[in-house]
Design a protein around this motif. Structure first.
Motif, PDB file in Angstrom:
ATOM      1  N   PHE A 203       0.907  -1.008  -0.020  1.00 33.02           N
ATOM      2  CA  PHE A 203       0.082   0.065  -0.092  1.00 33.02           C
ATOM      3  C   PHE A 203       0.981   1.213  -0.044  1.00 33.02           C
ATOM      4  CE2 PHE A 203      -2.966   2.726   3.009  1.00 33.02           C
ATOM      5  CZ  PHE A 203      -3.531   3.182   1.908  1.00 33.02           C
ATOM      6  N   ASP A 204       0.557   2.133  -0.869  1.00 33.37           N
ATOM      7  CA  ASP A 204       1.440   3.253  -1.089  1.00 33.37           C
ATOM      8  C   ASP A 204       1.848   4.219   0.228  1.00 33.37           C
ATOM      9  OD1 ASP A 204      -1.031   4.231  -1.031  1.00 33.37           O
ATOM     10  OD2 ASP A 204      -0.632   6.058  -2.309  1.00 33.37           O
ATOM     11  N   CYS A 277      -3.834   9.729   5.837  1.00 35.00           N
ATOM     12  CA  CYS A 277      -4.103   9.779   4.540  1.00 35.00           C
ATOM     13  C   CYS A 277      -4.766   8.584   4.005  1.00 35.00           C
ATOM     14  CB  CYS A 277      -2.839   9.869   3.590  1.00 35.00           C
ATOM     15  SG  CYS A 277      -2.652  10.003   1.968  1.00 35.00           S
ATOM     16  N   GLY A 278      -5.604   8.626   2.952  1.00 38.13           N
ATOM     17  CA  GLY A 278      -6.137   7.421   2.234  1.00 38.13           C
ATOM     18  C   GLY A 278      -7.673   7.415   2.126  1.00 38.13           C
ATOM     19  N   GLU A 279      -8.199   8.244   3.000  1.00 39.42           N
ATOM     20  CA  GLU A 279      -9.862   8.341   2.909  1.00 39.42           C
ATOM     21  C   GLU A 279     -10.140   9.668   3.851  1.00 39.42           C
ATOM     22  OE1 GLU A 279     -11.444   4.817   4.923  1.00 39.42           O
ATOM     23  OE2 GLU A 279     -10.038   5.056   6.549  1.00 39.42           O
ATOM     24  N   VAL A 280     -11.523   9.894   3.896  1.00 34.04           N
ATOM     25  CA  VAL A 280     -11.973  11.177   4.693  1.00 34.04           C
ATOM     26  C   VAL A 280     -11.525  11.081   6.220  1.00 34.04           C
ATOM     27  CG1 VAL A 280     -14.147  12.737   5.319  1.00 34.04           C
ATOM     28  CG2 VAL A 280     -13.567  11.661   2.949  1.00 34.04           C
ATOM     29  N   ASN A 300      -3.314  16.433   7.351  1.00 31.79           N
ATOM     30  CA  ASN A 300      -4.248  15.664   6.418  1.00 31.79           C
ATOM     31  C   ASN A 300      -3.527  15.676   5.249  1.00 31.79           C
ATOM     32  OD1 ASN A 300      -6.393  14.425   5.283  1.00 31.79           O
ATOM     33  ND2 ASN A 300      -7.647  16.177   4.821  1.00 31.79           N
ATOM     34  N   LEU A 301      -3.031  14.578   4.770  1.00 29.58           N
ATOM     35  CA  LEU A 301      -2.347  14.455   3.500  1.00 29.58           C
ATOM     36  C   LEU A 301      -3.226  13.665   2.466  1.00 29.58           C
ATOM     37  CD1 LEU A 301      -0.281  14.843   5.430  1.00 29.58           C
ATOM     38  CD2 LEU A 301       1.181  13.213   4.384  1.00 29.58           C
ATOM     39  N   TYR A 302      -3.250  13.923   1.209  1.00 27.87           N
ATOM     40  CA  TYR A 302      -4.139  13.432   0.266  1.00 27.87           C
ATOM     41  C   TYR A 302      -3.253  13.045  -0.900  1.00 27.87           C
ATOM     42  CZ  TYR A 302      -6.550  13.599  -4.083  1.00 27.87           C
ATOM     43  OH  TYR A 302      -7.055  13.352  -5.332  1.00 27.87           O
ATOM     44  N   GLY A 303      -3.564  11.743  -1.508  1.00 25.53           N
ATOM     45  CA  GLY A 303      -2.968  11.321  -2.838  1.00 25.53           C
ATOM     46  C   GLY A 303      -3.332  10.104  -3.131  1.00 25.53           C
ATOM     47  N   PRO A 304      -3.484   9.900  -4.473  1.00 20.98           N
ATOM     48  CA  PRO A 304      -3.630   8.282  -4.823  1.00 20.98           C
ATOM     49  C   PRO A 304      -1.949   7.607  -5.363  1.00 20.98           C
ATOM     50  CG  PRO A 304      -4.245   9.794  -6.771  1.00 20.98           C
ATOM     51  CD  PRO A 304      -3.612  10.715  -5.665  1.00 20.98           C
ATOM     52  N   THR A 305      -2.063   6.491  -5.170  1.00 21.79           N
ATOM     53  CA  THR A 305      -0.893   5.836  -5.346  1.00 21.79           C
ATOM     54  C   THR A 305      -0.326   6.099  -6.657  1.00 21.79           C
ATOM     55  OG1 THR A 305      -2.178   3.816  -4.771  1.00 21.79           O
ATOM     56  CG2 THR A 305       0.334   3.281  -5.811  1.00 21.79           C
ATOM     57  N   ASP A 395     -11.197  11.702  -8.473  1.00 24.07           N
ATOM     58  CA  ASP A 395     -11.651  12.338  -7.281  1.00 24.07           C
ATOM     59  C   ASP A 395     -12.252  13.708  -7.621  1.00 24.07           C
ATOM     60  OD1 ASP A 395     -10.993  10.509  -5.567  1.00 24.07           O
ATOM     61  OD2 ASP A 395      -8.731  11.474  -5.428  1.00 24.07           O
ATOM     62  N   TYR A 407     -12.022  18.196  -0.437  1.00 22.02           N
ATOM     63  CA  TYR A 407     -12.240  16.748  -1.323  1.00 22.02           C
ATOM     64  C   TYR A 407     -13.800  16.547  -1.064  1.00 22.02           C
ATOM     65  CZ  TYR A 407     -12.384  11.733  -1.864  1.00 22.02           C
ATOM     66  OH  TYR A 407     -12.415  10.450  -2.156  1.00 22.02           O
ATOM     67  N   ARG A 410     -15.457  10.495  -4.701  1.00 26.16           N
ATOM     68  CA  ARG A 410     -14.711   9.769  -5.565  1.00 26.16           C
ATOM     69  C   ARG A 410     -15.997   9.990  -6.831  1.00 26.16           C
ATOM     70  NH1 ARG A 410     -10.400   8.436  -7.087  1.00 26.16           N
ATOM     71  NH2 ARG A 410     -11.511   6.871  -8.498  1.00 26.16           N
ATOM     72  N   LYS A 499      -9.078   0.598   4.904  1.00 29.14           N
ATOM     73  CA  LYS A 499     -10.190   1.864   4.786  1.00 29.14           C
ATOM     74  C   LYS A 499     -11.522   1.202   4.706  1.00 29.14           C
ATOM     75  CE  LYS A 499      -7.050   4.171   1.118  1.00 29.14           C
ATOM     76  NZ  LYS A 499      -7.333   4.596  -0.194  1.00 29.14           N
TER      77      LYS A 499
HETATM   78  P1  AMP Z   1      -4.691   4.864  -2.799  1.00 24.77           P
HETATM   79  O1  AMP Z   1      -4.300   5.076  -4.219  1.00 24.77           O
HETATM   80  O2  AMP Z   1      -5.196   3.399  -2.518  1.00 24.77           O
HETATM   81  O3  AMP Z   1      -3.777   5.571  -1.973  1.00 24.77           O
HETATM   82  O4  AMP Z   1      -6.236   5.668  -2.858  1.00 24.77           O
HETATM   83  C1  AMP Z   1      -6.164   7.106  -3.139  1.00 24.77           C
HETATM   84  C2  AMP Z   1      -7.591   7.620  -3.133  1.00 24.77           C
HETATM   85  O5  AMP Z   1      -7.965   7.543  -1.490  1.00 24.77           O
HETATM   86  C3  AMP Z   1      -7.564   8.865  -3.457  1.00 24.77           C
HETATM   87  O6  AMP Z   1      -7.855   9.002  -4.913  1.00 24.77           O
HETATM   88  C4  AMP Z   1      -8.846   9.631  -2.796  1.00 24.77           C
HETATM   89  O7  AMP Z   1     -10.199   9.149  -3.286  1.00 24.77           O
HETATM   90  C5  AMP Z   1      -8.629   8.907  -1.325  1.00 24.77           C
HETATM   91  N1  AMP Z   1      -7.993   9.662  -0.423  1.00 24.77           N
HETATM   92  C6  AMP Z   1      -6.530   9.736  -0.224  1.00 24.77           C
HETATM   93  N2  AMP Z   1      -6.171  10.647   0.658  1.00 24.77           N
HETATM   94  C7  AMP Z   1      -7.439  11.253   1.099  1.00 24.77           C
HETATM   95  C8  AMP Z   1      -7.805  12.347   1.996  1.00 24.77           C
HETATM   96  N3  AMP Z   1      -6.936  12.809   2.986  1.00 24.77           N
HETATM   97  N4  AMP Z   1      -9.062  12.436   2.264  1.00 24.77           N
HETATM   98  C9  AMP Z   1      -9.946  11.956   1.352  1.00 24.77           C
HETATM   99  N5  AMP Z   1      -9.548  11.046   0.399  1.00 24.77           N
HETATM  100  C10 AMP Z   1      -8.589  10.770   0.527  1.00 24.77           C
END
Ligand code: AMP
Length: 521
Positions: A203-204, A277-280, A300-305, A395, A407, A410, A499
């Protein structure tokens, strides 16, 4: 700081430099003990030497690391790097059908395994323990490393695609170096950080823990996954192991906040940074943490893999009300976030759009999957003047008056219901503002054509019924957004990354239909 790493071609240099600086410092630690940086470096080189000899010095090929999550895995990852190839973590707890699909796509040249779990034919398999009996060859290794340039792949992480077929995200050395430098500059990571790792290595989120340690000489403690079901023991473990930094999925923080252990012992005076990070992250539970650990830094960090773990962040500097949404903040340095509206233009303030990301962090696409790569890694919609690839996240978000990104959910959680466009996230935010509600998940049961809201209640407070919850939500949402059904559950299922498992809940929501039908027959 940056001066040191400016010319870096590969992440092996992190381990080399840190080993020189802190040879006798514990690097990675699990329930079976720890590896010093000097040990980690030596073991990685032994593994690399075996790989190089077995593969006649081939470079830039995939190598699977099929091992139980442990410090030995990190030695194997770095062994792959020293051999001039890229790794793909395969966790033993993954269902075998998933592993099969991954192997079919990846076609690794060799697989690093532990003797007790050997599954591959001898020709492909490298047994970890057997590597420990050989001498390493620095000359061979240096020759391989000299062939690696920073845009070469470092790893492939398989994420669950919405079709159910995992996609292998290919990430380069340059992306991880850029990310790791940003992390160290922004959060001031150094040799004193002790990370309590939650994220599985496939997992990233685990990239933050691993590479911050390799760069700075920090320590990483791999927390036993089972402990996440026992909040009190989990907190004790953090204390006993001197953990001062955590980077977890919100679900893990939420379950601690809801369990009530934050107000019991143990004190965690050493807890300096809580990143997630990873969800709300619901503000309700975040405020419980913030009130308990008043000197701790929360972000709060945000980002996809696909953009190397994180592309935006927000430092929590004030209290938030239960119905307020925590921003995902602003783009990280050297990264740009574009919110693109339906007209393919930059969205105005408060206008919804899809998040597109530009920067070195953008991955090299999906492994052996041209079609899906082309649909997600796209030309910058704002111009056609030269190649400028963005990752289209799926997103939905908006920018608020302060310039912070909010955010919303999805794209797949955005539904058309009776002609109305609905963000299921908005229904969840409304439900979270009800006093007794501690976890929520709204899904659209496509077979039944109904919005179903799953809810977990705080058992310490007086129980409220579905009708009362419905009444509270009704005061906040337009009629067309109201759920057809509210289902109160003791807990919500989590997926392998920790998650909320929305896919499973959607199945449960649709199953009601099957049951209803079978009752009717
Ligand atoms: P993953 O690639 O498994 O890390 O999932 C990435 C997805 O998780 C993102 O595209 C968002 O939809 C969600 N996500 C990641 N960080 C956040 C955050 N801080 N708040 C809300 N959703 C998040």
């Amino acid at each position: 700081m940056l001066e040191d790493t400016k010319q870096m071609n590969n992440v092996a240099e992190y381990l080399c430099k840190t080993t020189e600086k802190f040879p006798n410092k514990v690097a990675f630690l699990d329930t079976g003990g720890g590896f010093l940086f000097s040990e980690l470096n030596e073991y990685a080189k032994r593994i690399a030497t075996v790989i190089i000899k077995k593969t006649d010095g081939i470079t830039n090929e995939p190598i699977a690391v099929r091992m139980k999550k442990s410090k030995e895995c990190i030695a194997a990852f770095m062994g792959v790097v020293y051999s001039g190839n890229y790794y793909c973590p395969i966790d033993l707890t993954m269902p075998s059908s998933r592993i099969e699909v991954i192997f079919e796509t990846l076609r690794p040249i060799v697989v690093i395994e532990q003797e007790e779990n050997q599954d591959q034919d001898k020709e492909k398999s490298i047994i970890y323990n057997e590597c420990m009996n050989i001498q390493y060859d620095d000359e061979l290794i240096n020759c391989q490393l000299n062939k690696i340039i920073s845009v070469d792949p470092l790893y492939v992480l398989f994420t669950s695609g919405s079709t159910g077929v995992p996609k292998g995200v290919v990430v380069s050395h340059a992306s991880v170096i850029d990310y790791t430098e940003w992390l160290s500059d922004t959060f001031g990571f150094n040799e004193n950080n002790v990370f309590g790792n939650q994220a599985p290595l496939y997992f990233d989120n685990s990239i933050l823990d691993i590479y911050s340690s390799l760069r700075n000489g920090s320590q990483v403690y791999f927390i036993d996954e089972k402990l996440f079901s026992f909040p009190k023991q989990l907190m004790m473990t953090l204390k006993e192991n001197g953990v001062n930094t955590i980077f977890w999925v919100p679900s893990a923080l939420i379950s601690i906040a809801d369990s009530g252990v934050l107000h019991e012992n143990p004190e965690l005076p050493q807890l300096e940074q809580v990143l997630f990070c990873g969800e709300v992250m619901p503000t309700k539970q975040l405020m419980k943490w913030r009130k308990r650990y008043t000197n701790t830094f929360f972000a709060n960090l945000y980002g996809p893999t696909e953009i190397t773990d994180v592309c935006s962040y927000y430092v929590v500097e004030r209290d938030y009300a239960d119905d307020e949404i925590l921003p995902i903040g602003k783009a990280c340095k050297n990264t740009e976030i574009l919110i693109i509206n339906e007209k393919n233009k930059i969205a105005n303030i408060d206008e919804l759009g899809e998040i597109f990301v530009r920067g070195i962090g953008v991955a090299k696409g999906y492994y052996r999957n041209k079609d899906r790569t082309q649909s997600a890694f796209v030309q910058n919609p704002l111009h056609d003047d030269y190649i400028d690839i963005c990752y289209k996240t799926g997103d939905i978000a908006k920018v608020n008056q302060e310039g912070n990104v909010i955010y919303v959910g999805r794209k797949d959680n955005q539904i058309k219901f009776q002609g109305h466009r609905i963000e299921l996230g908005e229904i969840e935010a409304a439900a979270m503002s009800v006093k007794n509600v501690i976890r929520v998940c709204a899904v659209y049961a496509d077979v039944r054509k109904k919005i179903i809201l799953f809810i977990v209640l705080n058992t310490e407070l007086e129980r409220v019924g579905e009708k009362e919850i419905y009444k509270s939500i009704k005061a906040k949402l337009p009629k067309y957004m109201l759920p057809s059904e509210i289902i109160i559950k003791d807990e919500l299922p989590l997926n392998v990354n920790g998650k909320i498992d929305r896919v499973k809940l959607r199945e449960v929501a649709n199953e009601g239909y099957i049951k209803e039908n079978s009752r009717g027959n």
